[in-house]
Scaffold this active site. Sequence first.
Site, short mmCIF file in Angstrom:
data_model
loop_
_atom_site.label_atom_id
_atom_site.label_comp_id
_atom_site.label_asym_id
_atom_site.label_seq_id
_atom_site.Cartn_x
_atom_site.Cartn_y
_atom_site.Cartn_z
N THR A 1 12.97 -9.52 2.17
CA THR A 1 14.08 -9.31 3.10
C THR A 1 14.84 -8.02 2.76
O THR A 1 15.25 -7.82 1.62
CB THR A 1 15.06 -10.49 3.05
N ASP B 1 0.81 -1.22 0.00
CA ASP B 1 0.00 0.00 0.00
C ASP B 1 0.84 1.26 0.00
O ASP B 1 0.31 2.37 0.16
CB ASP B 1 -0.93 0.01 1.22
N GLY C 1 12.56 -2.89 3.99
CA GLY C 1 12.41 -1.74 4.88
C GLY C 1 13.71 -0.99 5.09
O GLY C 1 13.73 0.25 5.18
N ASP C 2 14.82 -1.71 5.15
CA ASP C 2 16.13 -1.08 5.30
C ASP C 2 16.48 -0.29 4.04
O ASP C 2 17.03 0.82 4.11
CB ASP C 2 17.20 -2.12 5.58
#
Length: 297
Positions: free
Chosen positions: A240, A216, A243-244
């Site tokens: 994996t 989203d 987000g980083d």
Amino acid sequence: MRAYIVGNVAIDETIAVSELPVIGASILGNAGGSDLGGKGTNQAVVMARCGVPTTLVAPVGRDARADTIRHYLADEPLRSELIEMENASSDVSIIFRLPGGENAIVTTTESAQSLSLSDVRRILSTAGTGDLMMLQGNLSDQTTREILEHARAIGMVTAFNPSPVRSYFSDLWGLIDIAFLNKGEAQTLTGTTGREAAEYLLSRGLRDVVLTLGGDGATLVNRHDSIEVPAQVCDVVDTTGAGDTFMAAALASCALRRQRLDRLAIEHAVAAAAITVSRHGTRKAFPTISELEAILT
């Protein structure tokens, strides 16, 4: 401006599975490869590939895994300051990757939990006003607080990714300028999600809150605006490190343009994360220097 990322470094071992194991069960899986990982290291690698001068400060043991970590880091355009912990082993992450690209991760934090401010004070002596301090949730309560306090005292901008979630995070908000959270982290730490979660954190003293929402997209909230950016359509094979990648690319976009977080930074971060999720692995899946240059210019 230089980015200082103080966090963990680990070797990621990936196992592809059809489902997650339940208590008492044994399941079959396929080896998915080994690579450099750890949230702090992931963020540092992407930040450096974006072209921002970057220093990674991370603890390791005195073992063969540490030698492998040094070998991997030598290929990245960053300054690595690996601190040897005498009585700890280098950390490792076991990643269970599901067919849809989602994952479950188990990470050891023996080295990360052993790090103290005294271990990194010499390295941070070169940091100053306007430099960026990036932290995650793998260090101890005391060390995380003391590093944030030190960074604030010398005029650094502090950015925090509260993952993995720890109970003590609620006492840190007053030391943090920018936070990046996913939906689950926001729910756990604020008791709500979306704009309400962001407003809660802003009321605790944060300057900017970024909520990552997977498919989203993402939302940037500050005292002046709320900006929603949709996700890019892509084939998701492995989430994996997404987000980083997102956090590092967003902050790098701002640093390179000498701007605060804005819509363009979130758009850049969404584009970078879309590349990461479309590939298998951790570091191997991150956008290359040329890919990031194309996104950021």
